[in-house]
Design an enzyme around this catalytic site. Structure first.
Site, PDB file in Angstrom:
ATOM      1  N   THR A   1       0.859  -1.181   0.000  1.00 53.16           N
ATOM      2  CA  THR A   1       0.000   0.000   0.000  1.00 53.16           C
ATOM      3  C   THR A   1       0.896   1.232   0.000  1.00 53.16           C
ATOM      4  O   THR A   1       2.059   1.157   0.363  1.00 53.16           O
ATOM      5  CB  THR A   1      -0.863   0.025   1.285  1.00 53.16           C
ATOM      6  OG1 THR A   1      -1.687  -1.133   1.334  1.00 53.16           O
ATOM      7  CG2 THR A   1      -1.750   1.242   1.382  1.00 53.16           C
TER       8      THR A   1
ATOM      9  N   GLY B   1      -0.616  -3.947   5.466  1.00 46.74           N
ATOM     10  CA  GLY B   1      -1.543  -5.013   5.815  1.00 46.74           C
ATOM     11  C   GLY B   1      -2.116  -4.849   7.207  1.00 46.74           C
ATOM     12  O   GLY B   1      -2.582  -3.770   7.587  1.00 46.74           O
TER      13      GLY B   1
END
Length: 531
Positions: free
Chosen positions: A344, A427
């Protein structure tokens, strides 16, 4: 690139890659607002950090408007109309494969979020043309950029798994080999796509020429996503989740993200009354709060249309008081929550008018599904692998449904008048890193740059790690490590002093006098800049 910047009156940005930081700073310098700066950063980071995010992924925004209104822009793509459990079982799978065309089973939602953000920017007086906002991204894709340490490392680690996936080797290898750090890397097809969108408009990604090309390539490689699925994709505006604590009010995104868990961790820890940073009470308290919050996440977070019951009860004072009272201040409780890996990027922006943006954009795993569509250069995410093929599961796969996310952009309005946007990649580590960052800076008044530099911990499996124990960076005091182990935590000390496993965190803060401050992680390749 500076890791920290403060005292800027027109605005500040923070991102994990220097090119994205510069793209955002340049927009602020041209008179753009924080949302316009974030759009330029989102496009640029999709080009220069493709292992972490790309236009084939999803994104979530928290926008604090100058009026004080806070909105969540939810840009998650749904499962394709051909994505059924039967499809995977007939292909011989008991679970959705993490790579390959069958992993590319959800519509990319990120650009639908850019569309909403562009409207929001204009509503706040933004006047910069879309072509200007995408210009830096187009330049980097067409003319090339220097490969970052993170991209070089991740490509080497992924090549054995991904080199046979359609489009990966042709896009991400140079002369058949992973690119070396500082090598010049170009993405011609992606440059052409972004240039076309700059002229035709972002909607073309779904319902125009680009959408037609994406759909043709998806059909050719065997993805369950169709042209009709692309045409049906729209982002939405939602009310963020919120909870009040002593320091102010915290905000995060609603399902299908685990924003609830991120809020619960801080609300539970606030009730413990820990007075000092970095000691056993601080670290142990946040770990135990994390366990309780993640257990709730695993029971209730799913597609918002399928929630088993309203989430208000989990942020109520009575429920949080009871959960906090059940935290053992001396011993570790069992850790049984599910876990999710995930790559991300988080980025933040703030401007002098009072707009503050917390944004997160992702492919899920590094390089997502691994599938690169040749006509457009779009790298498809694998977020749909968080679906289950078990019909009894909370997050069972069904066409048109939203997958469970790990993405949690955070924002806080503090009682002292500051507005803070913060977040990270990682995560399951995202809510945990957010909690460490927030408590250090807000509860214990650690300067922002020092907050991001201090050692971190996480419990559960996350990006880059197959383990599920309590991992700590080696810079923690040995006495603290011994106390955590003695309390029953399954402790593993990492060799790296600044482990990428611990995320790429950052924050921007708008102060009551209108000045802005930003900082980003020494574990990443970016920083902060302001005007």
């Amino acid at each position: 690139m500076d890791l920290h910047t403060a005292g800027h009156r027109r605005g500040v940005v923070a991102a994990p890659h220097a090119a994205a930081v510069e793209a955002g700073r340049a927009v602020l310098a041209e008179g753009g607002n924080a949302i316009e700066a974030m759009l330029a950063m989102a496009a640029t980071i999709a080009v220069v950090y493709p292992h972490m995010n790309q236009v084939g992924g999803d994104g979530f925004w928290l926008v604090r408007e100058p009026s004080g209104k806070i909105r969540a822009l939810m840009a998650a793509g749904a499962a394709g109309s051909l994505a059924t459990p039967e499809l995977y079982r007939k292909a011989g799978y008991d679970a959705i494969p993490p790579r390959s065309p069958l992993a590319a089973l959800t519509v990319p939602g990120a650009i639908a979020g850019w569309l909403l953000a562009l409207d929001a920017a204009k509503a706040q007086g933004g006047r910069l043309p879309l072509a200007d906002l995408l210009a830096a991204a187009i330049l980097h894709a067409r003319d090339g950029f220097a490969v970052s340490r993170s991209l070089a490392t991740c490509t080497r680690a992924s090549i054995a798994e991904l080199q046979q996936v359609p489009g990966f080797a042709q896009t991400f290898l140079i002369d058949g080999k992973p690119p070396a750090e500082r090598a010049i890397f170009r993405q011609g097809a992606l440059a052409a796509t972004l240039d076309h969108l700059a002229q035709a408009g972002l909607d073309d990604f779904y319902r125009g020429d680009v959408g037609r090309e994406i759909a043709a390539d998806l059909e050719r490689i065997g993805s369950p996503v169709t042209r009709a699925d692309l045409e049906a994709c729209h982002a939405s505006v939602a009310e963020p989740l919120s909870v009040a604590i002593g320091a102010g009010t915290l905000y995060n995104t609603p399902p299908p993200t685990p924003g609830l868990a991120a809020l619960m961790i801080l609300a539970l820890f606030d009730r413990l009354g820990v007075t000092e940073a970095e000691g056993f009470d601080h670290v142990h308290g946040l770990i135990e709060a994390t366990k309780r919050a993640m257990a709730v996440r695993d029971r209730v977070i799913t597609d918002p249309a399928r929630l088993p019951h309203p989430l208000d009860r989990y942020l109520s004072g009575g429920f949080l008081d009871g959960e906090a009272q059940n935290i053992d201040r001396r011993k570790a409780s069992p850790w049984q929550a599910g876990s999710s890996a995930g790559d991300t990027i988080w980025m933040g922006a703030a401007d002098g008018a009072g707009c503050v943006v917390s944004y997160i954009q992702s492919l899920y795993w590094e390089f997502g599904s691994g599938c690169v569509l040749p006509r457009t250069g779009v790298l498809m995410q694998n977020r749909g692998t968080s679906f289950s093929l078990d019909p009894r599961a909370l997050n069972v796969l069904e066409p048109g449904h939203l997958p469970l996310h790990t993405l949690t952009p955070a924002l806080a309005v503090l009682r002292d008048g500051r507005v803070m946007a913060y977040g990270t990649m990682g995560g399951d580590a995202q809510p945990q890193i957010q909690a460490a960052l927030f408590t250090r800076h807000v509860f214990y008044r650690v300067p922002l740059d020092q907050t991001l530099d201090r050692p971190r911990w996480l419990i559960g499996r996350t990006w880059g790690s197959p383990h599920g124990n309590l991992m700590l960076e080696g810079r923690f005091d040995g006495h603290l490590i011994d106390r955590l182990a003695a309390a029953g935590h399954d402790v593993s000390v990492l060799a790296e002093p600044y482990a990428e496993t611990m995320g790429h965190a950052g924050a921007v803060v708008r102060h009551p006098d209108g000045t802005c401050e930003g900082a980003h992680d020494p574990r990443a390749d970016g920083g902060a800049a302001g005007v």
